[in-house]
Design a protein around this motif. Structure first.
Motif, PDB file in Angstrom:
ATOM      1  N   GLN A   1     -38.549   0.397   4.485  1.00 58.23           N
ATOM      2  CA  GLN A   1     -37.536   0.649   5.491  1.00 58.23           C
ATOM      3  C   GLN A   1     -37.540  -0.421   6.574  1.00 58.23           C
ATOM      4  O   GLN A   1     -36.501  -0.875   7.038  1.00 58.23           O
ATOM      5  N   LEU A   2     -38.722  -0.841   6.984  1.00 60.36           N
ATOM      6  CA  LEU A   2     -38.809  -1.892   7.994  1.00 60.36           C
ATOM      7  C   LEU A   2     -38.245  -3.200   7.480  1.00 60.36           C
ATOM      8  O   LEU A   2     -37.552  -3.937   8.181  1.00 60.36           O
ATOM      9  N   PHE A   3     -38.536  -3.515   6.209  1.00 63.05           N
ATOM     10  CA  PHE A   3     -38.016  -4.749   5.616  1.00 63.05           C
ATOM     11  C   PHE A   3     -36.491  -4.707   5.547  1.00 63.05           C
ATOM     12  O   PHE A   3     -35.811  -5.688   5.845  1.00 63.05           O
ATOM     13  N   ALA A   4     -35.971  -3.535   5.161  1.00 62.31           N
ATOM     14  CA  ALA A   4     -34.520  -3.414   5.061  1.00 62.31           C
ATOM     15  C   ALA A   4     -33.864  -3.572   6.428  1.00 62.31           C
ATOM     16  O   ALA A   4     -32.788  -4.157   6.573  1.00 62.31           O
ATOM     17  N   ALA A   5     -34.523  -3.030   7.470  1.00 61.28           N
ATOM     18  CA  ALA A   5     -33.967  -3.124   8.816  1.00 61.28           C
ATOM     19  C   ALA A   5     -33.958  -4.563   9.311  1.00 61.28           C
ATOM     20  O   ALA A   5     -33.070  -4.971  10.055  1.00 61.28           O
ATOM     21  N   ASP A   6     -34.980  -5.337   8.926  1.00 61.07           N
ATOM     22  CA  ASP A   6     -35.088  -6.715   9.385  1.00 61.07           C
ATOM     23  C   ASP A   6     -34.302  -7.690   8.516  1.00 61.07           C
ATOM     24  O   ASP A   6     -34.129  -8.854   8.886  1.00 61.07           O
ATOM     25  N   ALA A   7     -33.820  -7.250   7.348  1.00 60.54           N
ATOM     26  CA  ALA A   7     -33.138  -8.151   6.433  1.00 60.54           C
ATOM     27  C   ALA A   7     -31.828  -8.626   7.049  1.00 60.54           C
ATOM     28  O   ALA A   7     -31.142  -7.887   7.765  1.00 60.54           O
ATOM     29  N   GLU A   8     -31.483  -9.877   6.757  1.00 56.44           N
ATOM     30  CA  GLU A   8     -30.230 -10.426   7.239  1.00 56.44           C
ATOM     31  C   GLU A   8     -29.065  -9.722   6.555  1.00 56.44           C
ATOM     32  O   GLU A   8     -29.102  -9.461   5.358  1.00 56.44           O
ATOM     33  N   PRO A   9     -28.000  -9.411   7.293  1.00 49.66           N
ATOM     34  CA  PRO A   9     -26.835  -8.790   6.661  1.00 49.66           C
ATOM     35  C   PRO A   9     -26.154  -9.765   5.703  1.00 49.66           C
ATOM     36  O   PRO A   9     -26.210 -10.981   5.893  1.00 49.66           O
ATOM     37  N   ILE A  10     -25.535  -9.221   4.691  1.00 52.55           N
ATOM     38  CA  ILE A  10     -24.808 -10.034   3.716  1.00 52.55           C
ATOM     39  C   ILE A  10     -23.408 -10.292   4.265  1.00 52.55           C
ATOM     40  O   ILE A  10     -22.638  -9.359   4.515  1.00 52.55           O
ATOM     41  N   LYS A  11     -23.072 -11.556   4.451  1.00 54.17           N
ATOM     42  CA  LYS A  11     -21.785 -11.919   5.026  1.00 54.17           C
ATOM     43  C   LYS A  11     -20.841 -12.463   3.946  1.00 54.17           C
ATOM     44  O   LYS A  11     -21.265 -13.011   2.941  1.00 54.17           O
ATOM     45  N   PHE A  12     -19.549 -12.313   4.232  1.00 53.06           N
ATOM     46  CA  PHE A  12     -18.532 -12.908   3.365  1.00 53.06           C
ATOM     47  C   PHE A  12     -17.289 -13.180   4.206  1.00 53.06           C
ATOM     48  O   PHE A  12     -17.125 -12.669   5.312  1.00 53.06           O
ATOM     49  N   ARG A  13     -16.423 -14.013   3.661  1.00 54.66           N
ATOM     50  CA  ARG A  13     -15.130 -14.235   4.283  1.00 54.66           C
ATOM     51  C   ARG A  13     -14.082 -14.365   3.182  1.00 54.66           C
ATOM     52  O   ARG A  13     -14.424 -14.564   2.011  1.00 54.66           O
ATOM     53  N   LEU A  14     -12.826 -14.254   3.571  1.00 52.70           N
ATOM     54  CA  LEU A  14     -11.717 -14.325   2.619  1.00 52.70           C
ATOM     55  C   LEU A  14     -10.969 -15.645   2.768  1.00 52.70           C
ATOM     56  O   LEU A  14     -10.936 -16.248   3.841  1.00 52.70           O
ATOM     57  N   LEU A  15     -10.355 -16.076   1.653  1.00 54.58           N
ATOM     58  CA  LEU A  15      -9.433 -17.207   1.670  1.00 54.58           C
ATOM     59  C   LEU A  15      -8.284 -16.873   0.735  1.00 54.58           C
ATOM     60  O   LEU A  15      -8.487 -16.657  -0.464  1.00 54.58           O
ATOM     61  N   SER A  16      -7.076 -16.824   1.290  1.00 51.56           N
ATOM     62  CA  SER A  16      -5.901 -16.567   0.459  1.00 51.56           C
ATOM     63  C   SER A  16      -5.505 -17.831  -0.281  1.00 51.56           C
ATOM     64  O   SER A  16      -5.512 -18.930   0.283  1.00 51.56           O
ATOM     65  N   THR A  17      -5.139 -17.667  -1.541  1.00 49.95           N
ATOM     66  CA  THR A  17      -4.633 -18.797  -2.329  1.00 49.95           C
ATOM     67  C   THR A  17      -3.151 -18.626  -2.638  1.00 49.95           C
ATOM     68  O   THR A  17      -2.590 -19.403  -3.423  1.00 49.95           O
ATOM     69  N   SER A  18      -2.511 -17.618  -2.026  1.00 50.32           N
ATOM     70  CA  SER A  18      -1.089 -17.390  -2.311  1.00 50.32           C
ATOM     71  C   SER A  18      -0.249 -17.517  -1.040  1.00 50.32           C
ATOM     72  O   SER A  18       0.384 -18.542  -0.811  1.00 50.32           O
ATOM     73  N   ASN A  19      -0.281 -16.493  -0.208  1.00 50.25           N
ATOM     74  CA  ASN A  19       0.507 -16.489   1.018  1.00 50.25           C
ATOM     75  C   ASN A  19      -0.327 -15.873   2.139  1.00 50.25           C
ATOM     76  O   ASN A  19      -1.482 -15.523   1.939  1.00 50.25           O
ATOM     77  N   SER A  20       0.283 -15.749   3.319  1.00 50.33           N
ATOM     78  CA  SER A  20      -0.428 -15.121   4.429  1.00 50.33           C
ATOM     79  C   SER A  20      -0.671 -13.648   4.109  1.00 50.33           C
ATOM     80  O   SER A  20       0.248 -12.941   3.690  1.00 50.33           O
ATOM     81  N   ILE A  21      -1.906 -13.194   4.317  1.00 50.39           N
ATOM     82  CA  ILE A  21      -2.300 -11.849   3.928  1.00 50.39           C
ATOM     83  C   ILE A  21      -2.976 -11.156   5.105  1.00 50.39           C
ATOM     84  O   ILE A  21      -3.795 -11.755   5.810  1.00 50.39           O
ATOM     85  N   SER A  22      -2.630  -9.893   5.312  1.00 48.18           N
ATOM     86  CA  SER A  22      -3.269  -9.043   6.313  1.00 48.18           C
ATOM     87  C   SER A  22      -3.727  -7.775   5.616  1.00 48.18           C
ATOM     88  O   SER A  22      -2.910  -7.055   5.023  1.00 48.18           O
ATOM     89  N   VAL A  23      -5.029  -7.487   5.657  1.00 47.07           N
ATOM     90  CA  VAL A  23      -5.582  -6.306   4.989  1.00 47.07           C
ATOM     91  C   VAL A  23      -6.553  -5.598   5.929  1.00 47.07           C
ATOM     92  O   VAL A  23      -6.947  -6.144   6.967  1.00 47.07           O
ATOM     93  N   LEU A  24      -6.944  -4.389   5.540  1.00 48.60           N
ATOM     94  CA  LEU A  24      -7.919  -3.624   6.300  1.00 48.60           C
ATOM     95  C   LEU A  24      -9.233  -3.563   5.535  1.00 48.60           C
ATOM     96  O   LEU A  24      -9.256  -3.574   4.300  1.00 48.60           O
ATOM     97  N   TYR A  25     -10.319  -3.501   6.317  1.00 43.98           N
ATOM     98  CA  TYR A  25     -11.658  -3.426   5.730  1.00 43.98           C
ATOM     99  C   TYR A  25     -12.532  -2.597   6.654  1.00 43.98           C
ATOM    100  O   TYR A  25     -12.502  -2.773   7.884  1.00 43.98           O
ATOM    101  N   ASP A  26     -13.309  -1.674   6.089  1.00 39.68           N
ATOM    102  CA  ASP A  26     -14.193  -0.815   6.875  1.00 39.68           C
ATOM    103  C   ASP A  26     -15.585  -1.451   6.966  1.00 39.68           C
ATOM    104  O   ASP A  26     -16.231  -1.677   5.948  1.00 39.68           O
ATOM    105  N   GLU A  27     -16.015  -1.720   8.204  1.00 43.60           N
ATOM    106  CA  GLU A  27     -17.310  -2.358   8.440  1.00 43.60           C
ATOM    107  C   GLU A  27     -18.112  -1.514   9.415  1.00 43.60           C
ATOM    108  O   GLU A  27     -17.736  -1.382  10.588  1.00 43.60           O
ATOM    109  N   ASP A  28     -19.219  -0.940   8.921  1.00 40.21           N
ATOM    110  CA  ASP A  28     -20.091  -0.108   9.763  1.00 40.21           C
ATOM    111  C   ASP A  28     -19.317   0.984  10.485  1.00 40.21           C
ATOM    112  O   ASP A  28     -19.509   1.223  11.694  1.00 40.21           O
TER     113      ASP A  28
END
Length: 238
Positions: A19-46
């Protein structure tokens, strides 16, 4: 009895350490890149709903993935009777690969449906460092590419790296392997070079249309990220 008590103590210690290791672990990050047109979406974070924007050439902000690594992008739509709470319309679901990341999710909007096709890459500086081009072939055809004096043969779905040249400009030349006509040059354009950046280049097919049901040409999307150093000398992606 004593042996059983010792086993319980060891198990409790192992769980606590985990549990301590999990608490200290770096969060997994990501980002998006559209390859078509301008996009607006929703995402639930914490527990918080975030609205994400991306368009060709512009990355989204960094986002935190859940422990499951399962990413769901959606829109809110009215309920059928128009009275109740809004409903979630799922646009894309994908699971990030193993590893610390961060990751890049390329999203492409399907015409007429609003659904998003996704493709995920390791976006860490170890995999994709400063001063590099990363070419991604999302076409269904093979591509012959010359960039920064490097010749590459890109199969569909594959990526390739090329180092920035010494000058302030380089040429991107692409030829497509057409099934009827052989290799045909479809792109020949200069590209600026900025030493403090890295550049993603995505190659895609032109969507078919009634006027041209089997187009030969391609679309090239390009997005650049600034890489800077913290006061401690650690390279960071802007």
């Amino acid at each position: 009895m004593a042996q059983g008590r010792r086993n319980l103590i060891l198990l409790a210690c192992a769980l606590l350490c985990g549990q301590l290791f999990a608490a200290d672990a770096e969060p997994i990050k990501f980002r998006l890149l559209s390859t078509s047109n301008s996009i607006s979406v929703l995402y639930d974070e914490d527990g918080e709903t975030r609205r994400i924007y991306t368009s060709p050439g512009y990355f989204s902000d960094w986002l935190i993935a859940p422990p499951s690594r399962e990413v769901t992008l959606y829109q809110e739509v009215p309920s059928p009777d128009g009275q109740g709470a809004k409903l979630k319309k799922i646009l894309a679901q994908t699971k990030l690969p193993n590893g610390p990341g961060p990751f890049l999710i390329m999203v492409h909007q399907q015409p007429g449906t609003g659904k998003l096709l996704t493709s995920t890459l390791n976006h860490s500086l170890d995999t994709f460092p400063k001063g590099q081009y990363r070419l991604v072939n999302l076409s269904k055809r093979r591509m012959a590419v010359n960039l920064a004096d490097k010749n590459m043969l890109l199969e569909p779905g594959k990526t390739e790296m090329a180092s920035y040249p010494n000058g302030r400009k380089t040429w991107l030349k692409v030829a497509v392997n057409d099934k009827d006509s052989g290799w045909i040059k479809v792109v020949s354009k200069p590209r600026p070079v900025q030493d403090t950046t890295r550049t993603s280049i995505v190659i895609m097919d032109i969507p078919p249309s009634d006027a041209d049901p089997d187009p030969i040409g391609i679309i090239v999307r390009e997005a650049r990220e600034q890489i800077y150093e913290t006061p401690e000398g650690v390279a960071t992606i802007q």
